[in-house]
Design a protein around this motif. Structure first.
Motif, mmCIF file in Angstrom:
data_model
loop_
_atom_site.group_PDB
_atom_site.id
_atom_site.type_symbol
_atom_site.label_atom_id
_atom_site.label_comp_id
_atom_site.label_asym_id
_atom_site.label_seq_id
_atom_site.Cartn_x
_atom_site.Cartn_y
_atom_site.Cartn_z
ATOM 1 N N PRO A 148 -79.459 61.932 41.400
ATOM 2 C CA PRO A 148 -79.362 62.394 40.108
ATOM 3 C C PRO A 148 -78.149 62.477 39.517
ATOM 4 O O PRO A 148 -77.979 62.886 38.267
ATOM 5 C CB PRO A 148 -79.967 63.961 40.302
ATOM 6 C CG PRO A 148 -80.549 63.940 41.707
ATOM 7 C CD PRO A 148 -79.728 62.779 42.577
ATOM 8 N N VAL A 149 -76.962 62.236 40.251
ATOM 9 C CA VAL A 149 -75.651 62.655 39.558
ATOM 10 C C VAL A 149 -75.298 61.758 38.470
ATOM 11 O O VAL A 149 -74.986 62.444 37.472
ATOM 12 C CB VAL A 149 -74.761 62.525 40.823
ATOM 13 C CG1 VAL A 149 -73.143 63.056 40.073
ATOM 14 C CG2 VAL A 149 -74.914 63.790 41.678
ATOM 15 N N ARG B 11 -76.690 60.169 36.000
ATOM 16 C CA ARG B 11 -77.616 60.427 34.860
ATOM 17 C C ARG B 11 -77.097 61.993 34.353
ATOM 18 O O ARG B 11 -76.750 62.038 33.157
ATOM 19 C CB ARG B 11 -78.962 60.263 35.014
ATOM 20 C CG ARG B 11 -79.707 60.799 33.825
ATOM 21 C CD ARG B 11 -81.336 60.768 34.216
ATOM 22 N NE ARG B 11 -81.604 61.679 35.234
ATOM 23 C CZ ARG B 11 -82.041 62.958 35.212
ATOM 24 N NH1 ARG B 11 -81.823 63.395 33.928
ATOM 25 N NH2 ARG B 11 -82.125 63.537 36.333
ATOM 26 N N GLN B 12 -77.108 62.907 35.402
ATOM 27 C CA GLN B 12 -76.895 64.369 34.775
ATOM 28 C C GLN B 12 -75.378 64.354 34.196
ATOM 29 O O GLN B 12 -75.388 65.116 33.385
ATOM 30 C CB GLN B 12 -76.968 65.268 36.085
ATOM 31 C CG GLN B 12 -78.495 65.406 36.217
ATOM 32 C CD GLN B 12 -78.581 66.188 37.704
ATOM 33 O OE1 GLN B 12 -77.808 66.552 38.440
ATOM 34 N NE2 GLN B 12 -79.913 66.519 37.833
ATOM 35 N N LYS B 13 -74.469 63.702 35.024
ATOM 36 C CA LYS B 13 -73.003 63.695 34.485
ATOM 37 C C LYS B 13 -73.282 63.326 32.882
ATOM 38 O O LYS B 13 -72.283 63.968 32.212
ATOM 39 C CB LYS B 13 -72.422 63.097 35.543
ATOM 40 C CG LYS B 13 -71.693 63.880 36.593
ATOM 41 C CD LYS B 13 -70.309 63.751 36.451
ATOM 42 C CE LYS B 13 -69.871 64.954 37.511
ATOM 43 N NZ LYS B 13 -68.350 64.941 37.551
ATOM 44 N N GLU B 14 -73.408 62.104 32.953
ATOM 45 C CA GLU B 14 -73.333 61.472 31.676
ATOM 46 C C GLU B 14 -74.145 62.364 30.579
ATOM 47 O O GLU B 14 -73.666 62.455 29.444
ATOM 48 C CB GLU B 14 -74.049 59.864 31.505
ATOM 49 C CG GLU B 14 -73.609 59.399 30.348
ATOM 50 C CD GLU B 14 -73.627 57.935 30.241
ATOM 51 O OE1 GLU B 14 -73.036 57.090 29.421
ATOM 52 O OE2 GLU B 14 -73.958 57.305 31.376
ATOM 53 N N GLU B 15 -75.233 63.006 30.868
ATOM 54 C CA GLU B 15 -75.971 63.851 29.961
ATOM 55 C C GLU B 15 -75.022 65.123 29.598
ATOM 56 O O GLU B 15 -75.041 65.421 28.259
ATOM 57 C CB GLU B 15 -77.240 64.082 30.385
ATOM 58 C CG GLU B 15 -78.414 62.965 30.506
ATOM 59 C CD GLU B 15 -79.754 63.414 30.983
ATOM 60 O OE1 GLU B 15 -79.653 64.467 31.537
ATOM 61 O OE2 GLU B 15 -80.608 62.591 30.977
ATOM 62 N N ARG B 16 -74.364 65.521 30.336
ATOM 63 C CA ARG B 16 -73.470 66.893 30.118
ATOM 64 C C ARG B 16 -72.384 66.195 29.305
ATOM 65 O O ARG B 16 -72.147 67.026 28.430
ATOM 66 C CB ARG B 16 -72.973 67.263 31.544
ATOM 67 C CG ARG B 16 -74.147 67.966 32.197
ATOM 68 C CD ARG B 16 -73.493 68.777 33.512
ATOM 69 N NE ARG B 16 -72.716 69.914 33.095
ATOM 70 C CZ ARG B 16 -71.690 70.548 33.729
ATOM 71 N NH1 ARG B 16 -71.606 70.184 35.244
ATOM 72 N NH2 ARG B 16 -71.026 71.452 33.109
ATOM 73 N N SER C 215 -63.586 64.763 35.384
ATOM 74 C CA SER C 215 -64.719 65.543 34.640
ATOM 75 C C SER C 215 -64.142 66.859 33.995
ATOM 76 O O SER C 215 -64.488 67.306 33.027
ATOM 77 C CB SER C 215 -66.056 65.715 35.455
ATOM 78 O OG SER C 215 -66.372 64.580 36.034
#
Length: 456
Positions: free
Chosen positions: A92-93, A95-100, A17
């Motif tokens: 939540p990780v 989904r949040q990672k991919e959105e970022r 990341s």
């Protein structure tokens, strides 16, 4: 479909990341790929959920230590409730990672990446070409190659058990087994650890480990040495775990057998040979710049690097080195000479720098000072019986060579010693005359660790 990028990153953990974000910030076209949920080991199957579970175990252990010192009554872990709390951190990780990633303009791919040439990887029906390909694919449990291995529970799955079994056997005597064993014991399970050799936690000072073994026994954990795994069998009632040397094998009944016998780099499934990427039994062979020795387009960060201690902060450090070398022309080299590490048991242990064994191998003249800290106010006030230290200093320069600790908060105190080693401090630099440490605190106890070593 074929697509071209400046950088293709394999793995969405901390290392992958960071590399993707920094390269994208520098204006590069970046793609990132993962065959599992986005987030990587630390966020989903390692540091974060482990610390949540270990935190609960610490509360139980602390309460037990204080019984009779003003604390009454029992405290217990509600396992389903604890796992539900843990999942508030992990769920939540992805989904949040991919959105970022997408918000930053990084193209995201799901699936197993395989080399399709020196500068190409295939992911399903897509072929990604990159000027640079970075492997940050993490690690997976080491194959044990014994009958019944498929009956074992992986360390990844342990984090998400809906119910905790009554009897658990942990195979392997490393930090994974010890941390999970202390969590399970605090939650009420009967726990056994099977260590294949006569020494557990081999990366740590054996005297400190011996003190942890004593604490583990008092917590109800049965640690069995010289018990290499032979087989795992299932009958109508439970699992039968067979271990030991020829003629001295034992069978342990269990409701669950957990694989805690180490992890290896997850690089084989990438088909590295197709990318002209040289490997050895531990991972991808890299130079000091973390670049493949056989393919200059490929860099490695984290667990896929054979020289990595396989710790999250090291993976992040690797990521920064890789980014700087991609952007700046291989100016930085990897240095793992000062890497503090901790095992989150009850109590925890921590280490940085040389062990006595390593100092002797290197021929470095040293002075060792070891002691007990259980009588210190900081430990006696919370009923902690297992607290101590061993420091190694250079006989000539008086610089600190190594520090090995057991007791409350040592995962924090060890960072002071890491800084001291990194910057060449002597024991005299850590005295009360040099630094008036905050008191009362576990850090203040450094004064009592170094006092026998200072010049009078």
């Amino acid at each position: 479909m074929e697509r071209e990028y400046d950088v293709v990153v394999i793995g969405t953990g901390n290392a992958g990341s960071d590399i993707a974000w920094h390269c994208r910030k520098a204006g590069m076209q970046v793609a990132i790929v993962d065959s599992r949920d986005y987030g990587g080991t630390c966020a989903l199957w390692g540091c974060v959920p482990k610390k949540v579970l270990a935190g609960a175990a610490e509360v139980v252990s602390r309460a037990h230590d204080q019984l009779g010192n003003g604390i009454r009554g029992a405290i217990a872990i509600d396992w389903p409730e604890l796992i539900a709390f843990e999942q508030t951190f992990t769920d939540p990780v992805p989904r949040q990672k991919e959105e970022r990633f997408r918000g930053a303009g990084i193209h995201t791919y799901h699936g197993l990446a395989r080399f399709a040439g020196p500068d190409r990887v295939a992911v399903g029906d897509d072929t990604l070409t990159g000027r640079y390909i970075v492997i940050a694919a993490g690690a997976h449990p080491r194959p044990l190659n014994v009958p019944g291995e498929d009956l074992m529970t992986s360390s990844d799955d342990f984090f998400y058990l809906e119910a905790l079994p009554e009897r658990i056997v942990f195979v392997g005597g490393g930090y994974i087994s010890f941390e999970f064993a202390h969590i399970a014991a605090a939650a009420g399970s009967a726990v056994t650890i099977l260590q294949r050799s006569g020494r557990a936690l081999k990366e740590f000072d054996p005297d400190i480990v011996d003190r942890l073994l004593l604490a583990s026994g008092e917590a109800g954990i049965d640690v069995q040495m010289n018990m290499p795994l032979v087989s795992v069998e299932k009958n109508a009632a439970d699992l039968r775990v067979r271990a030991g040397r020829d003629g001295e094998e034992k069978t342990f009944g269990a409701d669950m057998a957990v694989h805690g016998a180490g992890r290896v780099s997850a690089v084989g499934e990438l088909d590295p040979a197709a990318g002209n990427v040289e490997t050895d039994r531990r991972g991808i062979v890299v130079d000091e710049h973390l670049r493949s020795v056989s393919n200059p387009a490929v860099y490695v960060a984290g667990d896929a690097n054979p020289g990595s201690p396989q710790l999250t902060p090291v993976a992040v450090m690797d990521a920064h080195i890789v980014v700087d070398n991609i952007l700046g022309g291989n100016a930085r080299v990897a240095d793992y000479s000062v890497v503090p590490s901790a095992v989150f048991t009850n109590p925890p242990i921590a280490s940085v720098g040389l062990t006595e064994e390593a100092a002797k191998e290197k021929g470095i003249p040293y002075v060792a000072n070891a002691g007990d800290l259980s009588g210190r106010f900081t430990n006696r006030s919370i009923g902690q019986k297992h607290a101590g230290y061993k420091l190694l200093i250079d006989e000539d320069s008086r610089r600190i060579l190594g520090a090995h600790l057991i007791g409350p908060h040592v995962e924090e105190v060890i960072n002071i010693f890491a800084l001291a080693i990194k910057h060449g401090l002597t024991v005299d630099d850590l005295t009360l005359d040099a630094i008036p440490w905050a008191y009362p605190s576990s850090t203040y106890d450094i004064i009592h660790m170094v006092y026998p070593l200072v010049r009078k």
